[in-house]
Design a protein around this motif. Sequence first.
Motif, mmCIF file in Angstrom:
data_model
loop_
_atom_site.group_PDB
_atom_site.id
_atom_site.type_symbol
_atom_site.label_atom_id
_atom_site.label_comp_id
_atom_site.label_asym_id
_atom_site.label_seq_id
_atom_site.Cartn_x
_atom_site.Cartn_y
_atom_site.Cartn_z
ATOM 1 N N HIS A 186 0.842 -1.199 0.000
ATOM 2 C CA HIS A 186 0.000 0.000 0.000
ATOM 3 C C HIS A 186 0.880 1.254 0.000
ATOM 4 O O HIS A 186 1.547 1.555 0.974
ATOM 5 N N LEU A 187 0.883 1.959 -1.130
ATOM 6 C CA LEU A 187 1.651 3.197 -1.280
ATOM 7 C C LEU A 187 0.739 4.358 -1.673
ATOM 8 O O LEU A 187 1.212 5.390 -2.129
ATOM 9 N N GLY A 188 -0.573 4.191 -1.513
ATOM 10 C CA GLY A 188 -1.526 5.153 -2.050
ATOM 11 C C GLY A 188 -1.983 6.248 -1.118
ATOM 12 O O GLY A 188 -3.031 6.830 -1.339
ATOM 13 N N ALA A 189 -1.226 6.574 -0.101
ATOM 14 C CA ALA A 189 -1.661 7.594 0.849
ATOM 15 C C ALA A 189 -1.297 9.002 0.388
ATOM 16 O O ALA A 189 -0.378 9.193 -0.401
ATOM 17 N N GLN A 190 -2.026 9.974 0.886
ATOM 18 C CA GLN A 190 -1.705 11.383 0.670
ATOM 19 C C GLN A 190 -0.687 11.789 1.726
ATOM 20 O O GLN A 190 -0.917 11.609 2.912
ATOM 21 N N ALA A 191 0.436 12.310 1.304
ATOM 22 C CA ALA A 191 1.476 12.719 2.244
ATOM 23 C C ALA A 191 1.383 14.210 2.546
ATOM 24 O O ALA A 191 0.819 14.972 1.775
ATOM 25 N N GLY A 192 1.948 14.576 3.656
ATOM 26 C CA GLY A 192 2.119 15.987 3.980
ATOM 27 C C GLY A 192 1.025 16.584 4.835
ATOM 28 O O GLY A 192 -0.148 16.348 4.621
ATOM 29 N N VAL A 193 1.455 17.364 5.807
ATOM 30 C CA VAL A 193 0.522 18.001 6.734
ATOM 31 C C VAL A 193 -0.245 19.126 6.055
ATOM 32 O O VAL A 193 -1.443 19.280 6.271
ATOM 33 N N ARG A 194 0.415 19.930 5.229
ATOM 34 C CA ARG A 194 -0.260 21.066 4.582
ATOM 35 C C ARG A 194 -1.482 20.615 3.783
ATOM 36 O O ARG A 194 -2.522 21.242 3.832
ATOM 37 N N TYR A 195 -1.336 19.526 3.034
ATOM 38 C CA TYR A 195 -2.453 19.036 2.233
ATOM 39 C C TYR A 195 -3.634 18.671 3.125
ATOM 40 O O TYR A 195 -4.783 18.929 2.793
ATOM 41 N N PRO A 245 -9.003 18.592 4.039
ATOM 42 C CA PRO A 245 -9.163 17.575 5.087
ATOM 43 C C PRO A 245 -10.022 16.382 4.676
ATOM 44 O O PRO A 245 -9.724 15.253 5.069
ATOM 45 N N HIS A 246 -11.057 16.598 3.889
ATOM 46 C CA HIS A 246 -11.924 15.474 3.502
ATOM 47 C C HIS A 246 -11.224 14.546 2.513
ATOM 48 O O HIS A 246 -11.316 13.318 2.630
ATOM 49 N N ALA A 247 -10.522 15.117 1.541
ATOM 50 C CA ALA A 247 -9.775 14.293 0.586
ATOM 51 C C ALA A 247 -8.676 13.522 1.307
ATOM 52 O O ALA A 247 -8.440 12.342 1.026
ATOM 53 N N TYR A 248 -8.024 14.161 2.250
ATOM 54 C CA TYR A 248 -6.956 13.527 3.021
ATOM 55 C C TYR A 248 -7.527 12.367 3.846
ATOM 56 O O TYR A 248 -6.976 11.264 3.845
ATOM 57 N N ALA A 249 -8.648 12.596 4.524
ATOM 58 C CA ALA A 249 -9.267 11.547 5.337
ATOM 59 C C ALA A 249 -9.789 10.407 4.468
ATOM 60 O O ALA A 249 -9.645 9.231 4.819
ATOM 61 N N ASP A 250 -10.393 10.737 3.323
ATOM 62 C CA ASP A 250 -10.886 9.685 2.425
ATOM 63 C C ASP A 250 -9.742 8.774 1.983
ATOM 64 O O ASP A 250 -9.868 7.548 2.005
ATOM 65 N N SER A 251 -8.630 9.371 1.602
ATOM 66 C CA SER A 251 -7.504 8.576 1.112
ATOM 67 C C SER A 251 -6.794 7.851 2.247
ATOM 68 O O SER A 251 -6.592 6.639 2.189
ATOM 69 N N HIS A 305 -7.290 3.412 3.580
ATOM 70 C CA HIS A 305 -6.476 2.451 4.322
ATOM 71 C C HIS A 305 -7.369 1.388 4.980
ATOM 72 O O HIS A 305 -7.041 0.194 4.953
ATOM 73 N N LEU A 306 -8.484 1.814 5.535
ATOM 74 C CA LEU A 306 -9.430 0.856 6.123
ATOM 75 C C LEU A 306 -9.923 -0.138 5.071
ATOM 76 O O LEU A 306 -10.002 -1.349 5.334
ATOM 77 N N ASN A 307 -10.235 0.345 3.879
ATOM 78 C CA ASN A 307 -10.702 -0.550 2.814
ATOM 79 C C ASN A 307 -9.636 -1.570 2.431
ATOM 80 O O ASN A 307 -9.941 -2.738 2.160
ATOM 81 N N ILE A 308 -8.386 -1.149 2.419
ATOM 82 C CA ILE A 308 -7.293 -2.080 2.139
ATOM 83 C C ILE A 308 -7.159 -3.097 3.269
ATOM 84 O O ILE A 308 -7.025 -4.302 3.031
ATOM 85 N N LEU A 309 -7.213 -2.622 4.504
ATOM 86 C CA LEU A 309 -7.130 -3.540 5.647
ATOM 87 C C LEU A 309 -8.264 -4.563 5.616
ATOM 88 O O LEU A 309 -8.043 -5.759 5.853
ATOM 89 N N LEU A 369 2.318 -4.672 3.189
ATOM 90 C CA LEU A 369 3.416 -3.739 3.387
ATOM 91 C C LEU A 369 2.846 -2.342 3.208
ATOM 92 O O LEU A 369 2.282 -2.025 2.160
ATOM 93 N N TYR A 370 2.986 -1.519 4.232
ATOM 94 C CA TYR A 370 2.484 -0.150 4.190
ATOM 95 C C TYR A 370 3.654 0.794 4.402
ATOM 96 O O TYR A 370 4.349 0.703 5.414
ATOM 97 N N ALA A 371 3.891 1.668 3.457
ATOM 98 C CA ALA A 371 4.967 2.641 3.569
ATOM 99 C C ALA A 371 4.392 3.944 4.091
ATOM 100 O O ALA A 371 3.607 4.598 3.422
ATOM 101 N N SER A 372 4.768 4.291 5.285
ATOM 102 C CA SER A 372 4.271 5.501 5.912
ATOM 103 C C SER A 372 4.892 6.736 5.270
ATOM 104 O O SER A 372 5.963 6.681 4.682
ATOM 105 N N SER A 373 4.208 7.841 5.423
ATOM 106 C CA SER A 373 4.702 9.116 4.921
ATOM 107 C C SER A 373 5.965 9.528 5.675
ATOM 108 O O SER A 373 6.118 9.288 6.860
ATOM 109 N N SER A 374 6.867 10.199 4.966
ATOM 110 C CA SER A 374 8.070 10.726 5.616
ATOM 111 C C SER A 374 7.715 11.795 6.645
ATOM 112 O O SER A 374 8.516 12.098 7.527
#
Length: 84
Positions: A23-32, A37-43, A48-52, A64-69
């Motif tokens: 799973h590499l499909g997350a939105q990174a970054g605090v500013r985004y 906020p809704h797009a960030y939470a959806d992704s 992530h819940l749907n993948i789990l 394998l989940y790669a967390s944001s830097s």
Amino acid sequence: MDLADRDAMASLFDQQKFQRVIHLGAQAGVRYSIENPHAYADSNLIGHLNILEGCRHHKIEHLLYASSSSVYGLNRKMPFSTED
């Protein structure tokens, strides 16, 4: 594919019969997250819940989940540690 689309994700897991998931499909970054906020939470949350759930229901061997830097900030110590 929209990771937040529960039905589409369930169909994907049904059709593909994965053994492992990366799973590499997350939105990174605090500013985004502040600006969108809704797009960030959806992704990052719903997606992530749907993948789990797909992994759980289809008995996936490994996820394998790669967390944001962003999690580690500006730490210069290598390798990174969750304790720093």
